[in-house]
Design a protein around this motif. Sequence first.
Motif, mmCIF file in Angstrom:
data_model
loop_
_atom_site.group_PDB
_atom_site.id
_atom_site.type_symbol
_atom_site.label_atom_id
_atom_site.label_comp_id
_atom_site.label_asym_id
_atom_site.label_seq_id
_atom_site.Cartn_x
_atom_site.Cartn_y
_atom_site.Cartn_z
ATOM 1 N N CYS A 56 0.837 -1.207 0.000
ATOM 2 C CA CYS A 56 0.000 0.000 0.000
ATOM 3 C C CYS A 56 0.874 1.260 0.000
ATOM 4 O O CYS A 56 0.683 2.159 -0.818
ATOM 5 N N PRO A 92 -11.144 1.172 -0.048
ATOM 6 C CA PRO A 92 -9.963 0.591 0.596
ATOM 7 C C PRO A 92 -8.925 0.136 -0.415
ATOM 8 O O PRO A 92 -9.251 -0.127 -1.579
ATOM 9 N N PHE A 93 -7.673 0.042 0.046
ATOM 10 C CA PHE A 93 -6.584 -0.451 -0.786
ATOM 11 C C PHE A 93 -6.944 -1.832 -1.310
ATOM 12 O O PHE A 93 -7.530 -2.618 -0.573
ATOM 13 N N LYS A 96 -7.778 2.620 -5.575
ATOM 14 C CA LYS A 96 -7.526 4.038 -5.263
ATOM 15 C C LYS A 96 -8.593 4.925 -5.901
ATOM 16 O O LYS A 96 -8.341 5.609 -6.893
ATOM 17 N N TRP A 132 -6.537 10.209 -2.548
ATOM 18 C CA TRP A 132 -6.567 8.889 -1.882
ATOM 19 C C TRP A 132 -5.258 8.678 -1.104
ATOM 20 O O TRP A 132 -5.274 8.234 0.041
ATOM 21 N N ASN A 133 -4.139 9.003 -1.749
ATOM 22 C CA ASN A 133 -2.833 8.854 -1.078
ATOM 23 C C ASN A 133 -2.754 9.747 0.159
ATOM 24 O O ASN A 133 -2.251 9.346 1.210
ATOM 25 N N HIS A 135 -5.222 10.866 1.987
ATOM 26 C CA HIS A 135 -6.090 10.354 3.049
ATOM 27 C C HIS A 135 -5.450 9.137 3.725
ATOM 28 O O HIS A 135 -5.402 9.052 4.959
ATOM 29 N N THR A 136 -4.928 8.226 2.914
ATOM 30 C CA THR A 136 -4.383 6.982 3.458
ATOM 31 C C THR A 136 -3.097 7.241 4.240
ATOM 32 O O THR A 136 -2.890 6.693 5.321
ATOM 33 N N TRP A 139 -3.914 8.756 7.551
ATOM 34 C CA TRP A 139 -4.435 7.737 8.484
ATOM 35 C C TRP A 139 -3.280 6.916 9.078
ATOM 36 O O TRP A 139 -3.241 6.643 10.277
#
Length: 1001
Positions: A56, A92-93, A96, A132-133, A135-136, A139
């Motif tokens: 990920c 979710p991974f 994306k 997406w990157n 946000h992930t 987190w």
Amino acid sequence: METPVPKLGFYFPQDSVAAAWLNIETYEWAKHRFEKLQRICNTFLAQYPDEKIYQCILSMHSQTFAYGISGCPYCRKSFPYSQEIQNRMFAPFPNKQLTCPNCSRTMPDEKLSDEGQGFMHDGMAYYPVGMWNFHTAGWLLGGVRDHEGMVTKLTYMYMLTGEQKYACTATAILDAFAAIYPGTLGPRDFTPFDSKAEMGRLHLLTSIVYRIKVFLAQNYDWLYHFEDMETPSPALVLMGEPGTIRDNIERMLHDYMLTEPGGPVYNLADGNLTELHNHEADGVRAMLAVGLVTDKKEYCDWGIRATDAFLSNAVGRDGMYFEGSYGYSMFTITVFLDMALLSMRAASGEPQSAPHPFANERFFRFAVQNPMEMLCQGHLPCYGDWGADRICGQKPDIKALTDTYRAALHFYHFSPEINIRKEASNWLDRLYPLICGQLGDKGMDLLLQHPSRTQSHSFSLPTGVTIAGQAGIGILRDANETTALMRIGANHTHAHDDVLGLNYYAYGKEISADLGYGIYGSNSHFGWAAKSIAHNAVVVNEDNNMKKGQLYKSFAGGEFTFLYRSPTVTAYEGQAPALYGLDAYQRMIALVPLPDRSSYLIDFFYIRGARTCDYSFRAFHEKSALTLEGVRKTEKVKDSWTLAGVEGEARFYFNQPGKSFGERLTTGETFSPLLKGEKAQYWTPVPNNGYGFIYDICEYKPQLACVKARWQSTEGYELIWHGLLDADDRVITGQCPNLEGTEHHPLLVIRSHRHVKQYAALVHTTKKQNSLRVTHLQRLPVRGGETIAFSAEVGDGQIDFWAYSPTEQTMLIRTRFGEWRVEGRCGFVRTDQTGKILTHACIHATSMTFQGIKMPGKKSIWFPIKAIDHKKRAIRLDPHLIPDDADFIRIAPSTDAPAALYAVKEAYSRKDSATVMLRDSFSLSKGIVASCEKGMLRTQYPLPLGAAFQGKLIRGERGGRGLVEEVSDLKSIRIRVLAPFSQGEAFDITDIEEGYWAQWL
Ligand SMILES: [Zn+2]
Ligand SMILES: [Zn+2]
């Protein structure tokens, strides 16, 4: 199970684990927090085996990261800021994708594909994969909301349980991010599409890199002895590079240090300090954290000294942070607490190299006392760059309370001063019952021991008056808690151009509806929301000296000239003539409580020396309608679609329906469409006064002496502005936007071309169910130059009389009950319908006479300062009767010079002298002489507050003495040397000296 041991325990020492277990056993919130932490971490371990984590995170390599401020490419709406909604937006991974909560379209898709670099669509840049990157990564690693990432949560679980599985996964996350970290450029939202400009690392914008680095250094401190550290890094192996996990993590910690590409310019190398703003502060705390955990001694030494400089010079004698917005103060408190903690750890075991940060009273006032004293109807003041205050209600701001509790907890644990520890403990008692439900969001809550409550201190919102003397912020609160905030202080970094502007609170709402700010450098921020005309203020000569890109006028600060407090009236006056270089530019605000719990506000704004004055007034964040009474509409002037076109002198391209900035402002705080020559960021229109944002202009002529402007809000509130106008005043209304152009509000402007202009207004805000209404504002004839007087019927058969003069004189006012005589500048009398005096206030008058009754006022006497005690912060004056409300004192080199305002801690008069102990520190700022030659003193500590230091004294610890002629740049002072300074000599800059004069405010 083993007992984990940190390398140093520089942030959380070894014994904090025992403190955490005690908290978990003692407090319900701590038990919950621990259980939640355990649940989150175990779920994560079950769903994300290390292999998947590596996949990920490494998938982000050479892809973009982005906030997504350009919104949705399909529906053009901005994405919600709420974390909860955002959590549901992203797939979710390994998928994306994200789904717009507004239009439900998923992107990227076949139509708008994204290979990781984003795309251009209709002239705007979009980065769905980057979002997406972002946000992930936020987190996993922690992010912009100052939230702790999975890596930190897992480290806490390892600390608390000693279970290897948590350490193992935490190390994997660190290792994977460390492999892709160098060479990343930060979020892409703030540069043109395809630009390679460095704006940070990963998803972290400039200074946020440092904020997160403190967490990472803390995690590494506790993972330091983890057995896998010396094995080859799986992330580097996957990328075909050599190195152990330890090498990889340490390389990340040392990358992006000391300077901040994409942010404001500074360089911490060799202990150098530049401007002391919040970015540099974040840089210092990261430097200390990394210095501690990687044994880089010079980082620690530089950090210790920097901490001293920040606490002395970025915060004023009144405990106020310099950057010009209270939101930035609250944020900076959290940075300084870390900085102080790390500096204290770095200094432990060293010979005394700097004062103990937690012994610093100014720091305590900044971090603990001021946030609680500044509250306006429970809200944090919203002046300057910070989010608009749309809160409704008078509950104290829970986040401010929680942050203050945490700050007090630091002082309770770490201060070497018994008095500070004791007061901190009182604050903990007071705040705990209100905030205990909030505790647990930060590791600090769990890992610092909370004292058990011994006494019952109860919390109450501040009442009366709060004035920060050096920052020049004054807050008036009346018996109904109606609140007015006015700023007369110097303009710095995050200020709006709102000197003498009014922030006005009633019914738990910020009625004045300050637009605040969202995105730095956006068209809304630079062109509109920061501008004077966007505030309830007076703009002189259409602000035509504002240069391209200029945010606010340079201003060293004005004066609070008088203050009056009684249950009937609360009033103060601020003067700021230097703002425009005028003979006079001053505003007096008074609050008068009425029996139905509503209050009215009196506004006297006096300007002398202007060609044009524009008094502007706005109300309510919610939708509202504005109607006028007592005016006649004038013929629409050609070219006057925006306020910029009212004089009809220039034909501006934006001065047409559909083209004004106000109508084109949209998502991302920029214009749609962008017209030729306009830029989406860091761009300002010509003229740079915000006038082109106010559109749909209508102009009126006053028909009556008193004009009413009535705002009716959709939430059931009504504000009536009663203004006494001159016959040649031009009454102008227009529409103006909020930051993203989603709402438009009516605005009132009263334009005058008089050389001497006195605005006078009474403002009354009511709810539907309020019974009282103010009627019949009537101008009264006065003898005396440049005076204004009126009467107002304020319900219940009461008549209030007001008189104001910009200068001291005798005012003779003709009323229906005979002559009213006021000796001084401002007076108030309330009578019943028969003329019987019910109450009165000599607001700034030595006496008043009405209907044969003499009403004595206060004389403002100047006392010479006989002696000073720097250590006790005391000044000695001739003996005199100390006033009851001796909270503030004005101090000036001579009785006709501008005076500095000091808060008073205690005052008493004995037979031979009176002693006044000041609450403020005597030092405005301090420094260390780098060199002093030919009247130029260079100092090692920057002086961000220096613009206001002209004429102040410099006192060296080895006998050097001088007077500041000018702070020519932040580290150079042009001085008149009175006694020579030596290199390395520490000095203070003060504005109190024997022979100066003092006057009660
Ligand atoms: Zn959409
Ligand atoms: Zn503002």
